[in-house]
Enzyme design. Structure first.
Site, PDB file in Angstrom:
ATOM      1  N   TYR A 106     -47.497 -13.172 -76.713  1.00  0.00           N
ATOM      2  CA  TYR A 106     -46.471 -12.140 -76.907  1.00  0.00           C
ATOM      3  C   TYR A 106     -47.104 -10.800 -77.244  1.00  0.00           C
ATOM      4  CZ  TYR A 106     -42.583 -15.502 -77.278  1.00  0.00           C
ATOM      5  OH  TYR A 106     -41.635 -16.442 -77.038  1.00  0.00           O
ATOM      6  N   LYS A 130     -43.514 -28.188-108.230  1.00  0.00           N
ATOM      7  CA  LYS A 130     -42.347 -27.550-107.609  1.00  0.00           C
ATOM      8  C   LYS A 130     -42.585 -27.386-106.107  1.00  0.00           C
ATOM      9  CE  LYS A 130     -44.358 -23.164-108.977  1.00  0.00           C
ATOM     10  NZ  LYS A 130     -44.367 -22.081-109.959  1.00  0.00           N
TER      11      LYS A 130
END
Ligand SMILES: *Cc1c(COP(=O)(O)O)cnc(C)c1O
Length: 361
Positions: free
Chosen positions: A255, A34
């Site tokens: 940041y 999956k």
């Protein structure tokens, strides 16, 4: 290699399949493919596993099953769709691609047998044994087992359940679910039984029944959240250095200015960020591998860029490639540093990187 690249080692995948097979004992070893085989590419993964003898594949969504069926062509593989049937209209689509729904409610059973005039009605039955995610409740499974008329309208080839705590071998949930599954399995004697994911497979042959369905450990990650040396790394993420910078003491990186240089540092800016699957918070304890050593990740990982400490590297230049995940920084280690699971890390690594395969196709 000059760009951010996810290298998928198909020989390592085959090796890990062999390891899982060993632990599965007499049970057949299937594969969970999956989410595009946990980001490794469902088509390439399934084709190589087919060569290794894998005949049962598990996907979550119907559309994933359709893609996989196309990839496998006329090979006689069983493809199970874990969502089951989400709408009556799924019936013809499942049948057209010869997909086996893992029916997970009495409602879904009704809908599937409403196609009873069609020829091909193989189904798996997903029974919940304690996880309360998908699956028929035990009492519903018992009622269905007694309803011969209903059962005659479909071919229940597999009865399955899923373990909630298999990654913790000490959890009492494992034995409790095993016991419940034994009971349920006995109610459908004609069907095969399947309980174990990767972690369940490692719990011992009692958990194997007829078919195990590992995902995670095929792709090289430990089943209990730690690096497992018995497995080989399948995924390697490399990113190029875009720029080298000398940061004077007292300045900050990235940041939020979360990293402050207390002495001068030389840093390398990499073409990799959280849009490439690296957790944004990796800097607290994360490392990259460059020039035969671990190099600290500095400051916050941004969307496209991140910084590592190359102060101690003699030679470093723009264009050099850095390993962010792979043989030296394991999936489990990188996941742990970023505060995510190996599942999350793996499935995101292919978001933007160029994917390439090594090993026999
Ligand atoms: C994802 C999944 C698996 C595979 O689990 P891993 O932990 O990746 O080995 C098996 N069964 C079900 C029902 C799943 O959802």
């Amino acid at each position: 290699m000059t760009e951010t690249t996810l290298t998928v080692d198909l020989d390592a995948l085959a090796y890990n399949y062999g390891v899982l097979k060993h632990f599965a004992g007499a049970a057949e070893t299937g594969a969970a493919v999956k989410a595009d085989a946990y980001g490794m590419g469902a088509e390439a993964v399934a084709l190589r596993l087919w060569k290794e003898g894998c005949r049962s594949f598990f996907v979550a969504r119907l559309a994933e099953g359709q893609v996989l069926r196309r990839a496998l062509g006329d090979r006689d593989a069983s493809i199970y769709v874990l969502d089951g049937m989400t709408a009556p209209a799924d019936g013809p689509r499942l049948m057209a691609a010869r997909l086996i729904p893992a029916l997970n409610s009495l409602q879904q059973v009704e809908t599937w047998i409403s196609y009873g005039d069609q020829r091909w009605l193989e189904a798996a039955l997903h029974v919940d044994t304690g996880m309360n995610r998908l699956g028929l409740r035990l009492e519903d499974a018992r009622a269905l087992a007694k309803n011969r008329a209903k059962l005659a309208k479909m071919d229940v080839s597999l009865v399955m359940s899923h373990l909630a705590c298999a990654d913790d071998p000490a959890s009492s949930m494992n034995a409790a679910q095993l016991e419940r599954f034994r009971t349920i399995r006995g109610l459908f004697p004609a069907a095969q039984g399947s309980l174990a994911n990767s972690a369940g497979t490692f719990l011992g042959v009692a958990y194997g029944f007829d078919l195990v369905r590992p995902g995670l450990s095929l792709y090289g990650a430990g089943a209990s959240g730690r690096t497992d040396k018995r497995l080989k790394p399948v995924a390697t993420l490399h990113a190029p250095i875009l720029q080298i910078r000398d940061v004077p003491a007292g300045e900050t990186v990235g940041y939020g200015a979360t990293f402050k240089a207390v002495r001068p540092v030389r840093i390398a800016i990499l073409a990799a960020g959280y849009a490439d699957g690296l957790p944004r918070t990796s800097a607290s304890s994360g490392n990259a591998w460059f020039a035969n050593g671990k190099r600290r990740i500095l400051g916050r990982v941004s969307m496209d860029l991140m910084a590592i400490d190359v102060t101690d590297c003699d030679e470093v230049a723009a264009g050099d490639m850095v390993e962010l995940v792979g043989p030296n920084i394991t999936v489990d280690e990188a996941a742990h540093a970023g505060g995510v699971s190996a599942y999350e890390l793996l499935t995101r690594l292919s978001l933007r990187a160029t994917r390439r395969y090594i090993g026999e196709a």
